[in-house]
Design a protein around this motif. Structure first.
Motif, PDB file in Angstrom:
ATOM      1  N   GLU A 119       0.824  -1.205   0.000  1.00  0.00           N
ATOM      2  CA  GLU A 119       0.000   0.000   0.000  1.00  0.00           C
ATOM      3  C   GLU A 119       0.860   1.257   0.000  1.00  0.00           C
ATOM      4  OE1 GLU A 119      -2.010   0.844   3.773  1.00  0.00           O
ATOM      5  OE2 GLU A 119      -0.919  -0.868   4.580  1.00  0.00           O
ATOM      6  N   MET A 120       2.152   1.113   0.298  1.00  0.00           N
ATOM      7  CA  MET A 120       3.051   2.251   0.299  1.00  0.00           C
ATOM      8  C   MET A 120       3.656   2.436  -1.091  1.00  0.00           C
ATOM      9  SD  MET A 120       3.174   3.679   3.316  1.00  0.00           S
ATOM     10  CE  MET A 120       1.417   3.473   3.245  1.00  0.00           C
ATOM     11  N   PRO A 121       3.631   3.632  -1.651  1.00  0.00           N
ATOM     12  CA  PRO A 121       4.215   3.867  -2.968  1.00  0.00           C
ATOM     13  C   PRO A 121       5.734   3.780  -2.918  1.00  0.00           C
ATOM     14  CG  PRO A 121       3.531   5.939  -1.992  1.00  0.00           C
ATOM     15  CD  PRO A 121       3.038   4.856  -1.072  1.00  0.00           C
ATOM     16  N   ILE A 122       6.354   3.529  -4.072  1.00  0.00           N
ATOM     17  CA  ILE A 122       7.813   3.483  -4.147  1.00  0.00           C
ATOM     18  C   ILE A 122       8.377   4.824  -4.606  1.00  0.00           C
ATOM     19  CG2 ILE A 122       7.925   0.996  -4.513  1.00  0.00           C
ATOM     20  CD1 ILE A 122       8.239   1.530  -7.498  1.00  0.00           C
ATOM     21  N   ALA A 123       7.512   5.704  -5.093  1.00  0.00           N
ATOM     22  CA  ALA A 123       7.921   7.055  -5.484  1.00  0.00           C
ATOM     23  C   ALA A 123       6.723   7.985  -5.343  1.00  0.00           C
ATOM     24  CB  ALA A 123       8.437   7.075  -6.920  1.00  0.00           C
ATOM     25  N   VAL A 124       6.959   9.180  -4.832  1.00  0.00           N
ATOM     26  CA  VAL A 124       5.887  10.151  -4.603  1.00  0.00           C
ATOM     27  C   VAL A 124       6.365  11.538  -4.992  1.00  0.00           C
ATOM     28  CG1 VAL A 124       4.403  11.256  -2.892  1.00  0.00           C
ATOM     29  CG2 VAL A 124       4.877   8.834  -2.701  1.00  0.00           C
ATOM     30  N   ASN A 125       5.504  12.277  -5.670  1.00  0.00           N
ATOM     31  CA  ASN A 125       5.755  13.687  -5.932  1.00  0.00           C
ATOM     32  C   ASN A 125       5.143  14.472  -4.774  1.00  0.00           C
ATOM     33  OD1 ASN A 125       5.398  16.442  -6.816  1.00  0.00           O
ATOM     34  ND2 ASN A 125       5.763  15.745  -8.899  1.00  0.00           N
ATOM     35  N   GLY A 126       5.990  15.125  -3.982  1.00  0.00           N
ATOM     36  CA  GLY A 126       5.515  15.799  -2.778  1.00  0.00           C
ATOM     37  C   GLY A 126       4.584  16.962  -3.038  1.00  0.00           C
ATOM     38  N   LYS A 127       4.651  17.551  -4.226  1.00  0.00           N
ATOM     39  CA  LYS A 127       3.809  18.713  -4.522  1.00  0.00           C
ATOM     40  C   LYS A 127       2.433  18.290  -5.037  1.00  0.00           C
ATOM     41  CE  LYS A 127       7.663  21.838  -5.615  1.00  0.00           C
ATOM     42  NZ  LYS A 127       8.277  22.707  -6.659  1.00  0.00           N
ATOM     43  N   THR A 128       2.406  17.340  -5.954  1.00  0.00           N
ATOM     44  CA  THR A 128       1.139  16.962  -6.590  1.00  0.00           C
ATOM     45  C   THR A 128       0.501  15.728  -5.972  1.00  0.00           C
ATOM     46  OG1 THR A 128       2.241  15.533  -8.221  1.00  0.00           O
ATOM     47  CG2 THR A 128       1.991  17.871  -8.774  1.00  0.00           C
ATOM     48  N   GLN A 129       1.256  14.991  -5.128  1.00  0.00           N
ATOM     49  CA  GLN A 129       0.805  13.734  -4.529  1.00  0.00           C
ATOM     50  C   GLN A 129       0.633  12.610  -5.555  1.00  0.00           C
ATOM     51  OE1 GLN A 129       0.287  13.124  -0.881  1.00  0.00           O
ATOM     52  NE2 GLN A 129       1.738  14.771  -1.289  1.00  0.00           N
ATOM     53  N   ASP A 130       1.156  12.802  -6.778  1.00  0.00           N
ATOM     54  CA  ASP A 130       1.210  11.703  -7.732  1.00  0.00           C
ATOM     55  C   ASP A 130       2.177  10.660  -7.196  1.00  0.00           C
ATOM     56  OD1 ASP A 130      -0.437  13.136  -9.452  1.00  0.00           O
ATOM     57  OD2 ASP A 130       1.264  14.128 -10.408  1.00  0.00           O
ATOM     58  N   ALA A 131       1.939   9.392  -7.527  1.00  0.00           N
ATOM     59  CA  ALA A 131       2.761   8.326  -6.956  1.00  0.00           C
ATOM     60  C   ALA A 131       2.920   7.177  -7.933  1.00  0.00           C
ATOM     61  CB  ALA A 131       2.134   7.818  -5.654  1.00  0.00           C
ATOM     62  N   VAL A 132       3.901   6.338  -7.653  1.00  0.00           N
ATOM     63  CA  VAL A 132       4.134   5.109  -8.411  1.00  0.00           C
ATOM     64  C   VAL A 132       4.168   3.948  -7.431  1.00  0.00           C
ATOM     65  CG1 VAL A 132       5.742   3.820  -9.872  1.00  0.00           C
ATOM     66  CG2 VAL A 132       5.397   6.263 -10.267  1.00  0.00           C
ATOM     67  N   TYR A 133       3.436   2.894  -7.754  1.00  0.00           N
ATOM     68  CA  TYR A 133       3.391   1.690  -6.929  1.00  0.00           C
ATOM     69  C   TYR A 133       3.977   0.521  -7.718  1.00  0.00           C
ATOM     70  CZ  TYR A 133       0.098   4.307  -4.015  1.00  0.00           C
ATOM     71  OH  TYR A 133      -0.495   5.244  -3.213  1.00  0.00           O
ATOM     72  N   ARG A 134       4.337  -0.516  -6.998  1.00  0.00           N
ATOM     73  CA  ARG A 134       4.930  -1.688  -7.662  1.00  0.00           C
ATOM     74  C   ARG A 134       4.269  -2.961  -7.157  1.00  0.00           C
ATOM     75  NH1 ARG A 134      10.443  -1.395  -6.244  1.00  0.00           N
ATOM     76  NH2 ARG A 134       9.965  -2.611  -4.395  1.00  0.00           N
ATOM     77  N   ALA A 135       4.010  -3.868  -8.082  1.00  0.00           N
ATOM     78  CA  ALA A 135       3.515  -5.205  -7.753  1.00  0.00           C
ATOM     79  C   ALA A 135       4.387  -6.222  -8.471  1.00  0.00           C
ATOM     80  CB  ALA A 135       2.064  -5.367  -8.178  1.00  0.00           C
ATOM     81  N   VAL A 136       4.642  -7.337  -7.799  1.00  0.00           N
ATOM     82  CA  VAL A 136       5.473  -8.404  -8.371  1.00  0.00           C
ATOM     83  C   VAL A 136       4.679  -9.698  -8.336  1.00  0.00           C
ATOM     84  CG1 VAL A 136       7.667  -9.633  -8.248  1.00  0.00           C
ATOM     85  CG2 VAL A 136       7.541  -7.252  -7.500  1.00  0.00           C
ATOM     86  N   GLY A 137       4.663 -10.408  -9.447  1.00  0.00           N
ATOM     87  CA  GLY A 137       3.922 -11.660  -9.516  1.00  0.00           C
ATOM     88  C   GLY A 137       4.428 -12.549 -10.627  1.00  0.00           C
ATOM     89  N   ARG A 138       3.664 -13.575 -10.938  1.00  0.00           N
ATOM     90  CA  ARG A 138       4.049 -14.503 -11.999  1.00  0.00           C
ATOM     91  C   ARG A 138       4.193 -13.800 -13.343  1.00  0.00           C
ATOM     92  NH1 ARG A 138       2.728 -19.800 -11.537  1.00  0.00           N
ATOM     93  NH2 ARG A 138       3.958 -19.973 -13.448  1.00  0.00           N
ATOM     94  N   GLY A 139       3.509 -12.683 -13.504  1.00  0.00           N
ATOM     95  CA  GLY A 139       3.590 -11.925 -14.748  1.00  0.00           C
ATOM     96  C   GLY A 139       4.770 -10.971 -14.816  1.00  0.00           C
ATOM     97  N   GLY A 140       5.603 -10.950 -13.785  1.00  0.00           N
ATOM     98  CA  GLY A 140       6.758 -10.063 -13.758  1.00  0.00           C
ATOM     99  C   GLY A 140       6.544  -8.896 -12.810  1.00  0.00           C
ATOM    100  N   VAL A 141       7.145  -7.776 -13.139  1.00  0.00           N
ATOM    101  CA  VAL A 141       7.041  -6.573 -12.320  1.00  0.00           C
ATOM    102  C   VAL A 141       6.082  -5.603 -13.013  1.00  0.00           C
ATOM    103  CG1 VAL A 141       8.268  -4.591 -11.340  1.00  0.00           C
ATOM    104  CG2 VAL A 141       9.361  -6.843 -11.393  1.00  0.00           C
ATOM    105  N   VAL A 142       5.143  -5.076 -12.253  1.00  0.00           N
ATOM    106  CA  VAL A 142       4.191  -4.100 -12.783  1.00  0.00           C
ATOM    107  C   VAL A 142       4.361  -2.795 -12.017  1.00  0.00           C
ATOM    108  CG1 VAL A 142       1.773  -3.538 -13.212  1.00  0.00           C
ATOM    109  CG2 VAL A 142       2.552  -5.904 -13.409  1.00  0.00           C
ATOM    110  N   LEU A 143       4.603  -1.721 -12.758  1.00  0.00           N
ATOM    111  CA  LEU A 143       4.692  -0.392 -12.177  1.00  0.00           C
ATOM    112  C   LEU A 143       3.387   0.337 -12.476  1.00  0.00           C
ATOM    113  CD1 LEU A 143       8.326   0.518 -13.294  1.00  0.00           C
ATOM    114  CD2 LEU A 143       7.582  -0.337 -11.059  1.00  0.00           C
ATOM    115  N   ILE A 144       2.770   0.896 -11.448  1.00  0.00           N
ATOM    116  CA  ILE A 144       1.451   1.506 -11.577  1.00  0.00           C
ATOM    117  C   ILE A 144       1.526   2.966 -11.150  1.00  0.00           C
ATOM    118  CG2 ILE A 144      -0.988   1.314 -10.959  1.00  0.00           C
ATOM    119  CD1 ILE A 144      -0.129  -1.567  -9.878  1.00  0.00           C
ATOM    120  N   SER A 145       1.238   3.846 -12.079  1.00  0.00           N
ATOM    121  CA  SER A 145       1.248   5.274 -11.752  1.00  0.00           C
ATOM    122  C   SER A 145      -0.133   5.705 -11.282  1.00  0.00           C
ATOM    123  CB  SER A 145       1.668   6.101 -12.973  1.00  0.00           C
ATOM    124  OG  SER A 145       0.718   5.981 -14.010  1.00  0.00           O
ATOM    125  N   GLU A 146      -0.143   6.651 -10.366  1.00  0.00           N
ATOM    126  CA  GLU A 146      -1.389   7.213  -9.837  1.00  0.00           C
ATOM    127  C   GLU A 146      -1.352   8.717 -10.062  1.00  0.00           C
ATOM    128  OE1 GLU A 146      -3.626   6.073  -5.889  1.00  0.00           O
ATOM    129  OE2 GLU A 146      -2.132   7.614  -5.432  1.00  0.00           O
TER     130      GLU A 146
END
Length: 236
Positions: A119-146
Motif C-alpha cells: 500500500e506504500m508507494p515506491i515514489a511520490v511527488n511531494g507537490k502533486t501527490q502523484d505516486a508510483v506503486y509496484r507489484a510483483v507476480g508470476r507476470g513479472g514486475v508491474v509499475l502503476i502510476s497514480e
C-alpha cells in the motif's frame, strides 16, 4: 452483605451474515442505480430457466420437478451474491478513485494469484501527490502510476530503469490509473494484473520482490497513516 454483580460490559456482537449483506446492499444502492434490476435479473433468470427445463424434461415426475426448482433457486441466490459482491466492490472503489493512496488500497486488499504489492508507494511527488506503486507476480514486475500520465512519466521511467537494471530478464509492465482516457479504472486494476501472462516461477517472484525491496527507498510515510493526509518530506 451481598456482593455487587459484575458490571463488565459485554463484548460488541458482530452483525450476522444476513445483516451484513443488507448493509452492503444499502451502501451499494446509494451509489449504483442499476443494482436492483441487476439483482432481480440475476435471481429470476436461473429460476425461470430451471422451471422451464423441469416442465419440459421431467415427464410429470413431481420429485424431479421440485429438485429442478430448488436448483434454480440456489443458482439464483448464487448469482445475486456474485453480482452484489462485484457491484459493491466497484461502488466502494468509486468513492476513493482519484484520491491519493487509492492504488495502494487496491494492492492491499484485492491482490490474488500470487501477486505481491504494498500500500506504500515506491515514489511520490511531494507537490502533486502523484505516486508510483509496484507489484510483483508470476507476470513479472508491474509499475502503476497514480495521477495524470504527463506528471508521472518521469517517475515511471526512473523506476522502470531500476527494475531493468536489477531484474535483468524480468518483464516489466507499466499501467496508469488516473484521469487519462486510456487509463485503467481503479476497480479493474486487480483483474488487469491477473490477465498478465505468467513468465516467472513462484521462487523467482520471491527472489525478485526481495531484491527490489532491498533497494527501495524508505518514503517518510508512516505505515497505517491515511495516505490522503500523508505529506512526504522534501529533499534538501
Amino acid at each position: 452483605m451481598a456482593r455487587s454483580k459484575d458490571k463488565t460490559p459485554k463484548p460488541h456482537k458482530e452483525p450476522g451474515r444476513i445483516k451484513q449483506m443488507w448493509q452492503v446492499f444499502q451502501m451499494t444502492r446509494r451509489y449504483d442505480s442499476k443494482i436492483v434490476p441487476l439483482l432481480l435479473v440475476g435471481f429470476f433468470v436461473p429460476l425461470v430457466a430451471s422451471v422451464i427445463v423441469a416442465i419440459v424434461a421431467t415427464d410429470g415426475n413431481v420429485l424431479t420437478l421440485v429438485l429442478w426448482i430448488i436448483a434454480g433457486l440456489l443458482a439464483g441466490v448464487l448469482a445475486v451474491l456474485i453480482i452484489l459482491g462485484r457491484r459493491a466492490e466497484k461502488a466502494a472503489y468509486s468513492q476513493i478513485e482519484g484520491q491519493p493512496g487509492a492504488v495502494g488500497a487496491v494492492l492491499r486488499s484485492s491482490l490474488k494469484g500470487g501477486w505481491v504489492g504494498s500500500e506504500m508507494p515506491i515514489a511520490v511527488n511531494g507537490k502533486t501527490q502523484d505516486a508510483v506503486y509496484r507489484a510483483v507476480g508470476r507476470g513479472g514486475v508491474v509499475l502503476i502510476s497514480e495521477g495524470p500520465r504527463t506528471r508521472t512519466a518521469r517517475m515511471l521511467e526512473e523506476e522502470r530503469r531500476t527494475v531493468t537494471r536489477l531484474g535483468g530478464h524480468v518483464p516489466v509492465t507499466v499501467l496508469s490509473v488516473g484521469p487519462d482516457s486510456d487509463a485503467v479504472p481503479l476497480h479493474k486494476l486487480a483483474s488487469r494484473l491477473r490477465k498478465i501472462k505468467p513468465s516467472l516461477t513462484k521462487a523467482e517472484v520471491l527472489a525478485v520482490n526481495n531484491r527490489l525491496s532491498s533497494i527501495t527507498k524508505k518514503l517518510p510515510i508512516p505505515k497505517g497513516v491515511d495516505p490522503t493526509k500523508a505529506r512526504p518530506q522534501r529533499g534538501n
